[in-house]
Design a protein around this motif. Structure first.
Motif, PDB file in Angstrom:
ATOM      1  N   VAL A  67       0.838  -1.204   0.000  1.00 58.55           N
ATOM      2  CA  VAL A  67       0.000   0.000   0.000  1.00 58.55           C
ATOM      3  C   VAL A  67       0.877   1.260   0.000  1.00 58.55           C
ATOM      4  CG1 VAL A  67      -1.651   1.329   1.390  1.00 58.55           C
ATOM      5  CG2 VAL A  67      -2.017  -1.110   0.997  1.00 58.55           C
ATOM      6  N   ARG A  68       1.975   1.252   0.746  1.00 60.45           N
ATOM      7  CA  ARG A  68       2.889   2.406   0.737  1.00 60.45           C
ATOM      8  C   ARG A  68       3.511   2.591  -0.639  1.00 60.45           C
ATOM      9  NH1 ARG A  68       7.081   2.890   5.220  1.00 60.45           N
ATOM     10  NH2 ARG A  68       7.180   4.925   4.259  1.00 60.45           N
ATOM     11  N   SER A  69       3.889   1.480  -1.283  1.00 58.20           N
ATOM     12  CA  SER A  69       4.457   1.555  -2.634  1.00 58.20           C
ATOM     13  C   SER A  69       3.426   2.110  -3.616  1.00 58.20           C
ATOM     14  CB  SER A  69       4.924   0.172  -3.076  1.00 58.20           C
ATOM     15  OG  SER A  69       5.361   0.194  -4.399  1.00 58.20           O
ATOM     16  N   ASP A  70       2.180   1.649  -3.494  1.00 53.99           N
ATOM     17  CA  ASP A  70       1.112   2.182  -4.349  1.00 53.99           C
ATOM     18  C   ASP A  70       0.942   3.683  -4.137  1.00 53.99           C
ATOM     19  OD1 ASP A  70       0.544  -0.273  -5.477  1.00 53.99           O
ATOM     20  OD2 ASP A  70      -1.171  -0.686  -4.166  1.00 53.99           O
ATOM     21  N   GLY A  71       1.028   4.110  -2.883  1.00 53.81           N
ATOM     22  CA  GLY A  71       0.896   5.538  -2.580  1.00 53.81           C
ATOM     23  C   GLY A  71       2.016   6.360  -3.195  1.00 53.81           C
ATOM     24  N   ARG A  72       3.257   5.836  -3.134  1.00 52.24           N
ATOM     25  CA  ARG A  72       4.386   6.549  -3.744  1.00 52.24           C
ATOM     26  C   ARG A  72       4.224   6.636  -5.259  1.00 52.24           C
ATOM     27  NH1 ARG A  72       7.251   3.859   0.308  1.00 52.24           N
ATOM     28  NH2 ARG A  72       7.753   2.106  -1.047  1.00 52.24           N
ATOM     29  N   GLU A  73       3.777   5.528  -5.879  1.00 46.42           N
ATOM     30  CA  GLU A  73       3.576   5.538  -7.324  1.00 46.42           C
ATOM     31  C   GLU A  73       2.475   6.511  -7.727  1.00 46.42           C
ATOM     32  OE1 GLU A  73       2.870   1.492  -8.453  1.00 46.42           O
ATOM     33  OE2 GLU A  73       4.993   0.968  -8.356  1.00 46.42           O
ATOM     34  N   LYS A  74       1.403   6.556  -6.947  1.00 44.79           N
ATOM     35  CA  LYS A  74       0.304   7.479  -7.251  1.00 44.79           C
ATOM     36  C   LYS A  74       0.760   8.927  -7.084  1.00 44.79           C
ATOM     37  CE  LYS A  74      -4.485   8.502  -6.296  1.00 44.79           C
ATOM     38  NZ  LYS A  74      -5.697   8.160  -5.576  1.00 44.79           N
ATOM     39  N   ALA A  75       1.551   9.187  -6.051  1.00 51.65           N
ATOM     40  CA  ALA A  75       2.068  10.546  -5.844  1.00 51.65           C
ATOM     41  C   ALA A  75       2.993  10.962  -6.987  1.00 51.65           C
ATOM     42  CB  ALA A  75       2.806  10.633  -4.505  1.00 51.65           C
ATOM     43  N   ALA A  76       3.815  10.029  -7.465  1.00 51.49           N
ATOM     44  CA  ALA A  76       4.700  10.335  -8.595  1.00 51.49           C
ATOM     45  C   ALA A  76       3.887  10.620  -9.852  1.00 51.49           C
ATOM     46  CB  ALA A  76       5.661   9.176  -8.842  1.00 51.49           C
ATOM     47  N   ALA A  77       2.821   9.853 -10.066  1.00 50.57           N
ATOM     48  CA  ALA A  77       1.974  10.068 -11.243  1.00 50.57           C
ATOM     49  C   ALA A  77       1.273  11.428 -11.175  1.00 50.57           C
ATOM     50  CB  ALA A  77       0.949   8.946 -11.366  1.00 50.57           C
ATOM     51  N   GLU A  78       0.807  11.809  -9.991  1.00 42.57           N
ATOM     52  CA  GLU A  78       0.142  13.097  -9.841  1.00 42.57           C
ATOM     53  C   GLU A  78       1.125  14.260  -9.981  1.00 42.57           C
ATOM     54  OE1 GLU A  78      -1.810  12.761  -6.062  1.00 42.57           O
ATOM     55  OE2 GLU A  78      -3.443  11.555  -6.891  1.00 42.57           O
ATOM     56  N   ALA A  79       2.339  14.091  -9.448  1.00 41.48           N
ATOM     57  CA  ALA A  79       3.340  15.158  -9.546  1.00 41.48           C
ATOM     58  C   ALA A  79       3.837  15.330 -10.977  1.00 41.48           C
ATOM     59  CB  ALA A  79       4.514  14.860  -8.616  1.00 41.48           C
ATOM     60  N   GLY A  80       3.910  14.249 -11.736  1.00 37.12           N
ATOM     61  CA  GLY A  80       4.421  14.318 -13.100  1.00 37.12           C
ATOM     62  C   GLY A  80       3.376  14.636 -14.146  1.00 37.12           C
ATOM     63  N   ALA A  81       2.114  14.652 -13.762  1.00 39.86           N
ATOM     64  CA  ALA A  81       1.041  14.878 -14.727  1.00 39.86           C
ATOM     65  C   ALA A  81       1.178  16.182 -15.514  1.00 39.86           C
ATOM     66  CB  ALA A  81      -0.318  14.804 -14.037  1.00 39.86           C
ATOM     67  N   PRO A  82       1.530  17.311 -14.894  1.00 33.08           N
ATOM     68  CA  PRO A  82       1.687  18.545 -15.689  1.00 33.08           C
ATOM     69  C   PRO A  82       2.816  18.450 -16.715  1.00 33.08           C
ATOM     70  CG  PRO A  82       1.478  19.091 -13.360  1.00 33.08           C
ATOM     71  CD  PRO A  82       1.610  17.601 -13.452  1.00 33.08           C
ATOM     72  N   ARG A  83       3.935  17.797 -16.338  1.00 33.99           N
ATOM     73  CA  ARG A  83       5.046  17.641 -17.290  1.00 33.99           C
ATOM     74  C   ARG A  83       4.645  16.731 -18.438  1.00 33.99           C
ATOM     75  NH1 ARG A  83       8.144  16.906 -12.281  1.00 33.99           N
ATOM     76  NH2 ARG A  83       7.935  14.693 -12.718  1.00 33.99           N
ATOM     77  N   ALA A  84       3.898  15.678 -18.125  1.00 33.93           N
ATOM     78  CA  ALA A  84       3.431  14.764 -19.173  1.00 33.93           C
ATOM     79  C   ALA A  84       2.448  15.477 -20.093  1.00 33.93           C
ATOM     80  CB  ALA A  84       2.771  13.539 -18.554  1.00 33.93           C
ATOM     81  N   GLU A  85       1.616  16.292 -19.531  1.00 33.20           N
ATOM     82  CA  GLU A  85       0.593  17.010 -20.304  1.00 33.20           C
ATOM     83  C   GLU A  85       1.230  17.937 -21.338  1.00 33.20           C
ATOM     84  OE1 GLU A  85      -3.424  17.685 -21.187  1.00 33.20           O
ATOM     85  OE2 GLU A  85      -2.528  16.226 -19.849  1.00 33.20           O
ATOM     86  N   ARG A  86       2.367  18.569 -20.989  1.00 31.24           N
ATOM     87  CA  ARG A  86       3.049  19.465 -21.928  1.00 31.24           C
ATOM     88  C   ARG A  86       3.519  18.733 -23.184  1.00 31.24           C
ATOM     89  NH1 ARG A  86       6.676  22.664 -17.758  1.00 31.24           N
ATOM     90  NH2 ARG A  86       7.455  20.571 -17.579  1.00 31.24           N
ATOM     91  N   LEU A  87       3.861  17.465 -23.040  1.00 29.02           N
ATOM     92  CA  LEU A  87       4.289  16.685 -24.209  1.00 29.02           C
ATOM     93  C   LEU A  87       3.113  16.001 -24.892  1.00 29.02           C
ATOM     94  CD1 LEU A  87       7.466  14.949 -22.793  1.00 29.02           C
ATOM     95  CD2 LEU A  87       7.383  16.776 -24.462  1.00 29.02           C
ATOM     96  N   TRP A  88       2.166  15.543 -24.097  1.00 28.32           N
ATOM     97  CA  TRP A  88       1.077  14.715 -24.612  1.00 28.32           C
ATOM     98  C   TRP A  88       0.029  15.541 -25.355  1.00 28.32           C
ATOM     99  CZ3 TRP A  88      -4.171  13.614 -23.707  1.00 28.32           C
ATOM    100  CH2 TRP A  88      -4.587  12.351 -24.130  1.00 28.32           C
TER     101      TRP A  88
END
Length: 151
Positions: A67-88
């Motif tokens: 569950v902690r690993s899932d939380g870290r992965e979800k936090a990374a996905a949310e933090a990187g979403a704006p950077r991904a959006e600029r390319l996508w």
């Protein structure tokens, strides 16, 4: 739909609900260990009791780790979403040549396969480590001229 184009061009990992699902699964397995230990106490079977306690502890600790690993992965996905959006967002997909490009050459130049595009977006967003084994995007190389070092 047959080509799984949405999955091949996904701007990021889908992490909705994974933590709760894994928590529920882990608690069911922990409960089985508790039931086994309870049976061992009431039926005077120490092996059941010890085995049940160990099973419950291992499942509980494993559940917390997952569950902690899932939380870290979800936090990374949310933090990187704006950077991904600029390319996508500016990317266009050509059904004729089955490739991805940016009109005008910004934010990257050249033509990419869907797998190269996915790896580029996920790498720039900071969650390329979440590409799963078996996903073709994990094995492909991104052409050096496509790297948007100028973002």
């Amino acid at each position: 739909m047959r080509d799984d184009l949405y999955g091949r061009l996904a701007p990021g990992p889908d992490k909705s609900g994974d933590g709760w699902m894994h928590f529920g699964e882990g608690m069911v397995l922990t409960g089985l260990g508790v039931v086994l230990a309870y049976m061992g106490v009431h039926q005077d079977k120490p092996l059941y009791m010890v085995g049940g306690v160990l099973l419950a502890l291992v499942c509980f600790v494993g559940t917390i780790a997952v569950v902690r690993s899932d939380g870290r992965e979800k936090a990374a996905a949310e933090a990187g979403a704006p950077r991904a959006e600029r390319l996508w967002r500016p990317a266009q997909y050509c059904y004729g040549c089955t490739s991805v490009f940016c009109p005008g050459g910004t934010p990257w130049r050249g033509v990419l396969t869907p797998e190269q595009f996915k790896k580029l977006v996920w790498t720039e967003a900071g969650y390329a480590d979440q590409l799963v084994v078996g996903d073709k995007a994990k094995e492909v190389e991104i052409p050096a001229d496509a790297l948007p070092g100028r973002l």
